[in-house]
Design a protein around this motif. Structure first.
Motif, PDB file in Angstrom:
ATOM      1  N   ILE A   1      -2.832  -4.207  -4.697  1.00 18.49           N
ATOM      2  CA  ILE A   1      -4.357  -4.756  -4.977  1.00 18.49           C
ATOM      3  C   ILE A   1      -5.432  -3.634  -4.867  1.00 18.49           C
ATOM      4  O   ILE A   1      -5.173  -2.885  -3.779  1.00 18.49           O
ATOM      5  N   ILE A   2      -6.062  -3.391  -5.798  1.00 23.09           N
ATOM      6  CA  ILE A   2      -7.032  -2.318  -5.989  1.00 23.09           C
ATOM      7  C   ILE A   2      -8.612  -3.223  -5.913  1.00 23.09           C
ATOM      8  O   ILE A   2      -8.726  -3.733  -6.870  1.00 23.09           O
ATOM      9  N   LEU A   3      -9.362  -2.941  -4.915  1.00 20.35           N
ATOM     10  CA  LEU A   3     -10.600  -3.822  -4.823  1.00 20.35           C
ATOM     11  C   LEU A   3     -11.353  -2.863  -5.524  1.00 20.35           C
ATOM     12  O   LEU A   3     -12.660  -3.636  -5.696  1.00 20.35           O
ATOM     13  N   HIS A   4     -11.510  -1.710  -5.732  1.00 17.63           N
ATOM     14  CA  HIS A   4     -12.679  -1.072  -6.443  1.00 17.63           C
ATOM     15  C   HIS A   4     -11.888   0.404  -7.052  1.00 17.63           C
ATOM     16  O   HIS A   4     -11.175   0.988  -6.603  1.00 17.63           O
ATOM     17  N   ASP A   5     -12.641   0.597  -8.235  1.00 19.37           N
ATOM     18  CA  ASP A   5     -12.132   1.849  -9.139  1.00 19.37           C
ATOM     19  C   ASP A   5     -11.979   2.998  -8.325  1.00 19.37           C
ATOM     20  O   ASP A   5     -11.161   3.833  -8.820  1.00 19.37           O
ATOM     21  N   GLN A   6     -13.029   3.367  -7.352  1.00 22.37           N
ATOM     22  CA  GLN A   6     -13.002   4.459  -6.633  1.00 22.37           C
ATOM     23  C   GLN A   6     -12.212   4.663  -5.664  1.00 22.37           C
ATOM     24  O   GLN A   6     -11.961   5.604  -5.090  1.00 22.37           O
ATOM     25  N   ASP A   7     -11.530   3.417  -5.053  1.00 21.25           N
ATOM     26  CA  ASP A   7     -10.491   3.250  -4.075  1.00 21.25           C
ATOM     27  C   ASP A   7      -9.338   4.359  -4.140  1.00 21.25           C
ATOM     28  O   ASP A   7      -8.613   4.513  -5.121  1.00 21.25           O
ATOM     29  N   THR A   8      -8.994   4.896  -3.020  1.00 21.22           N
ATOM     30  CA  THR A   8      -7.984   5.815  -3.003  1.00 21.22           C
ATOM     31  C   THR A   8      -6.776   5.190  -2.203  1.00 21.22           C
ATOM     32  O   THR A   8      -5.626   5.925  -1.980  1.00 21.22           O
ATOM     33  N   ILE A   9      -6.734   4.039  -2.026  1.00 21.77           N
ATOM     34  CA  ILE A   9      -5.777   3.258  -1.599  1.00 21.77           C
ATOM     35  C   ILE A   9      -5.439   1.995  -2.175  1.00 21.77           C
ATOM     36  O   ILE A   9      -6.352   1.513  -2.946  1.00 21.77           O
ATOM     37  N   ALA A  10      -4.280   1.254  -2.038  1.00 14.80           N
ATOM     38  CA  ALA A  10      -4.098   0.002  -2.495  1.00 14.80           C
ATOM     39  C   ALA A  10      -3.488  -0.909  -1.355  1.00 14.80           C
ATOM     40  O   ALA A  10      -2.793  -0.316  -0.426  1.00 14.80           O
ATOM     41  N   ILE A  11      -3.689  -2.291  -1.560  1.00 12.46           N
ATOM     42  CA  ILE A  11      -3.027  -3.126  -0.229  1.00 12.46           C
ATOM     43  C   ILE A  11      -2.051  -3.830  -0.898  1.00 12.46           C
ATOM     44  O   ILE A  11      -1.828  -4.314  -2.194  1.00 12.46           O
ATOM     45  N   LEU A  12      -0.848  -4.020  -0.149  1.00  8.44           N
ATOM     46  CA  LEU A  12       0.391  -4.548  -0.654  1.00  8.44           C
ATOM     47  C   LEU A  12       0.255  -6.085  -0.266  1.00  8.44           C
ATOM     48  O   LEU A  12       0.375  -6.122   1.113  1.00  8.44           O
ATOM     49  N   PRO A  13       0.209  -6.968  -0.990  1.00  5.31           N
ATOM     50  CA  PRO A  13       0.156  -8.152  -0.563  1.00  5.31           C
ATOM     51  C   PRO A  13       1.300  -8.873  -0.053  1.00  5.31           C
ATOM     52  O   PRO A  13       1.499  -9.991   0.843  1.00  5.31           O
ATOM     53  N   ASP A  14       2.542  -8.361  -0.434  1.00  5.26           N
ATOM     54  CA  ASP A  14       3.605  -8.696   0.064  1.00  5.26           C
ATOM     55  C   ASP A  14       4.519  -7.835   0.914  1.00  5.26           C
ATOM     56  O   ASP A  14       5.597  -8.008   1.279  1.00  5.26           O
ATOM     57  N   GLY A  15       3.757  -6.423   1.171  1.00  6.67           N
ATOM     58  CA  GLY A  15       4.629  -5.605   2.018  1.00  6.67           C
ATOM     59  C   GLY A  15       5.757  -4.988   0.868  1.00  6.67           C
ATOM     60  O   GLY A  15       5.919  -5.354  -0.243  1.00  6.67           O
ATOM     61  N   ALA A  16       6.475  -4.024   1.387  1.00  2.98           N
ATOM     62  CA  ALA A  16       7.444  -3.409   0.699  1.00  2.98           C
ATOM     63  C   ALA A  16       8.452  -2.635   1.742  1.00  2.98           C
ATOM     64  O   ALA A  16       8.423  -2.473   2.904  1.00  2.98           O
ATOM     65  N   GLN A  17       9.633  -2.613   1.120  1.00  4.27           N
ATOM     66  CA  GLN A  17      10.864  -2.010   2.105  1.00  4.27           C
ATOM     67  C   GLN A  17      11.016  -0.580   1.744  1.00  4.27           C
ATOM     68  O   GLN A  17      10.577  -0.094   0.600  1.00  4.27           O
ATOM     69  N   ALA A  18      11.776   0.040   2.749  1.00  5.17           N
ATOM     70  CA  ALA A  18      11.997   1.573   2.513  1.00  5.17           C
ATOM     71  C   ALA A  18      12.756   1.348   1.074  1.00  5.17           C
ATOM     72  O   ALA A  18      13.659   0.850   0.852  1.00  5.17           O
ATOM     73  N   GLY A  19      12.410   2.584   0.337  1.00  3.40           N
ATOM     74  CA  GLY A  19      13.186   2.868  -0.847  1.00  3.40           C
ATOM     75  C   GLY A  19      12.118   2.401  -2.030  1.00  3.40           C
ATOM     76  O   GLY A  19      12.735   2.661  -3.288  1.00  3.40           O
ATOM     77  N   GLU A  20      11.454   1.066  -1.993  1.00  2.00           N
ATOM     78  CA  GLU A  20      10.977   0.839  -3.018  1.00  2.00           C
ATOM     79  C   GLU A  20       9.562   1.624  -3.396  1.00  2.00           C
ATOM     80  O   GLU A  20       9.019   2.398  -2.750  1.00  2.00           O
ATOM     81  N   ASP A  21       9.200   1.337  -4.704  1.00  2.00           N
ATOM     82  CA  ASP A  21       8.317   2.315  -5.307  1.00  2.00           C
ATOM     83  C   ASP A  21       6.806   1.295  -5.846  1.00  2.00           C
ATOM     84  O   ASP A  21       6.857   1.069  -6.935  1.00  2.00           O
ATOM     85  N   PRO A  22       6.172   0.675  -4.910  1.00  2.00           N
ATOM     86  CA  PRO A  22       5.139  -0.225  -5.354  1.00  2.00           C
ATOM     87  C   PRO A  22       3.925   0.079  -6.421  1.00  2.00           C
ATOM     88  O   PRO A  22       3.766  -0.797  -7.208  1.00  2.00           O
TER      89      PRO A  22
END
Length: 509
Positions: free
Chosen positions: A7-28
């Motif tokens: 999830i990207i809340l604003h065009d200027q955001d430098t981060i994104a939120i993972l709604p379901d999380g992610a495991q090691a090795g994944e590339d969200p």
């Protein structure tokens, strides 16, 4: 199950939120940057590389600075994101015209409430027992318990109960200090609350917080609902318990005589709260409550934000829509007081995010605050109040309270809130009296895990594509239904007797 996109809340955001999380090795993000370790749901990953000292943006606003170099795709949290200066060059009223345009034009709505002789309108009908001092806490609790167990209230179907408001202070305090004034406002605000049909103040007799003083200051406005006695004059503990019970029995027919009738929604004052927040709070429940707040304002009602430490870092968003320089100056003064208050107590406002908040994905107070102010919607900031001060202005207002939920809600209810709406992501077992609390879950997992505590699931904003507009409308309908007498989940559980916690400020002598 297919994982949802970041999830990207604003065009200027430098981060994104993972709604379901992610495991090691994944590339969200799909940028060839596999995760070195698991990232929980609701947490953040970097959209771009950050050098140490670079600002980190969420909601298009600063939430901190990189405390170490952060690679694109890397988990961003307390280990590499630090609290920082958020800038305090306020532009007062910059967005006021836009905020005015955000007030929806709505047809009048109503709820079934209790009309008081003095013009107040309540959503509940309690008899309140108010201790002026800790010394009288036991007698009012015992009296309330004995009345409840005796079945004496059963014939009075329009009385919601007898509630005992006890606390740990009332003496050994400066009777000209800020703390004394706060306690006095809290006690009087609860005793004369729209949801209270009658009140009995009970003191020891020799305490600093004197019943006679409160009656002299406030009594003329609520004389018909004010009663008082002291343990020393009544003959001791057992005699006072019996005297309280006898007085309640005298009052019950009078309080029971009032009936619910249609009342305008414009009479509602709703306290906005959040507790046990997580990374979804600022995405689902808080902005949905913001929509409901705007709808309430459109109906002529009042939405009361609180928790000043939890708007720190986002106060500029409120100041941009302040209706006047005077309103803005009062809020800025409160911010400055908090900066000094935590400093002299060797703390930091960034201490506010709790371990649970951080486990849920919130890193700094700046990030938490930006999500928290979403509860306030988009309409003008019409007034700013001190703790437990009577709220008289309609529209969206702010009250200076701590972030600690029981203390904060105690102040908002003292100010006149007849309903509380409380968002939570980690889970909360909070309830309140005499104003009922409606609890909103920020995510599906919580709603499923605590079904007896959560009134509304806001997790389906993400999981089911429900719009913020529709969820806000659902919240407004719940407010009107609970205001009309439908029990909230916390009421059904019996919560609220232990959440009356006045803010204690000042020396204990």
């Amino acid at each position: 199950m297919t994982k949802r996109a970041p999830i990207i809340l604003h065009d200027q955001d430098t981060i994104a939120i993972l709604p379901d999380g992610a495991q090691a090795g994944e590339d969200p993000l799909g940028i060839g940057a596999p995760l070195a370790a698991r990232v929980p749901a609701g947490h953040k990953i970097a959209r771009k590389g950050h050098a140490a000292g670079d600002t980190i943006l969420k909601f298009g606003q600063i939430i901190g600075t990189a405390s170490a170099a952060i690679a694109a795709g890397e988990h961003v949290h307390s280990h590499n994101c630090a609290f920082s200066d958020h800038g305090q060059e306020y532009r007062i009223g910059r967005d006021l015209e836009q905020a005015k345009a955000a007030i929806p034009v709505l047809a009048p709505r109503s709820f079934d409430g209790y009309r008081r002789a003095n013009g107040q309108i309540g959503t509940r009908n309690y008899i309140a027992l108010c201790a002026t001092v800790n010394c009288s806490a036991t007698v009012i609790r015992q009296a309330a318990q004995e009345l409840s167990l005796s079945g004496a209230l059963a014939p009075y179907e329009n009385v919601d109960g007898v509630v005992a408001f006890t606390h740990g202070t009332g003496c050994a305090m400066n009777n000209r200090g800020v703390g004394f004034a706060m306690l006095e406002r809290v006690l009087w605000g609860h005793a004369t609350h729209p949801n209270v049909g009658a009140a009995i103040f009970v003191g020891l007799g020799c305490e600093v917080m004197q019943i006679a003083h409160m009656k002299q200051v406030y009594g003329a406005h609520h004389a018909e609902r004010f009663h008082g006695l002291t343990i020393q004059e009544t003959g001791g503990t057992r005699a006072t318990i019996e005297a309280i019970k006898a007085r309640v029995m005298e009052l019950l027919p009078q309080v029971n005589a009032v009936r619910r009738e249609p009342c305008p929604a414009s009479a509602l004052k709703v306290a906005l709260q959040c507790g046990g927040s997580d990374g979804f709070s600022g995405i689902t429940a808080n902005p949905a409550l913001g929509v409901a707040s705007d709808l309430l304002v459109g109906l002529g009602g009042t939405a009361i934000l609180g928790e000043t430490p939890e708007i720190y870092g986002a106060e500029q968003l409120l100041l941009h829509r302040a209706v006047s320089g005077e309103v803005a100056a009062k809020l800025i003064g409160q911010i400055r007081w908090w900066e000094e208050y935590v400093a002299i107590n060797k703390g930091s406002l960034d201490n506010n995010p709790s371990p649970g908040n951080k486990a849920g994905g919130l890193t700094t107070i700046l990030e938490k605050s930006l999500g928290a102010v979403a509860k306030a919607g988009a309409t003008p900031l019409t007034a700013v109040y001190d703790y437990a001060e009577e709220v008289t202005a309609p529209g969206f207002v702010h009250m200076d309270t701590p972030g600690y939920d029981p203390v904060s809600v105690t102040g908002q209810i003292a100010g006149g809130a007849q309903v509380v709406v409380f968002t939570t992501g980690r889970g909360s077992a909070f309830g309140s009296k005499p104003a009922p609390t409606i609890k909103l879950a920020t995510n599906d997992r919580l709603y499923a895990a605590m079904p007896d505590d959560m009134d509304i699931n806001c997790g389906d904003i993400l999981s089911g594509g429900v719009s913020l507009a529709d969820k806000g409308a659902e919240i407004l309908e719940a407010i009107l239904a609970v205001a009309s007498g439908r029990p909230s989940k916390s009421e059904a559980l019996g919560l609220g007797d232990n959440e009356f916690v006045p803010w204690q400020v000042g020396a204990v002598m």
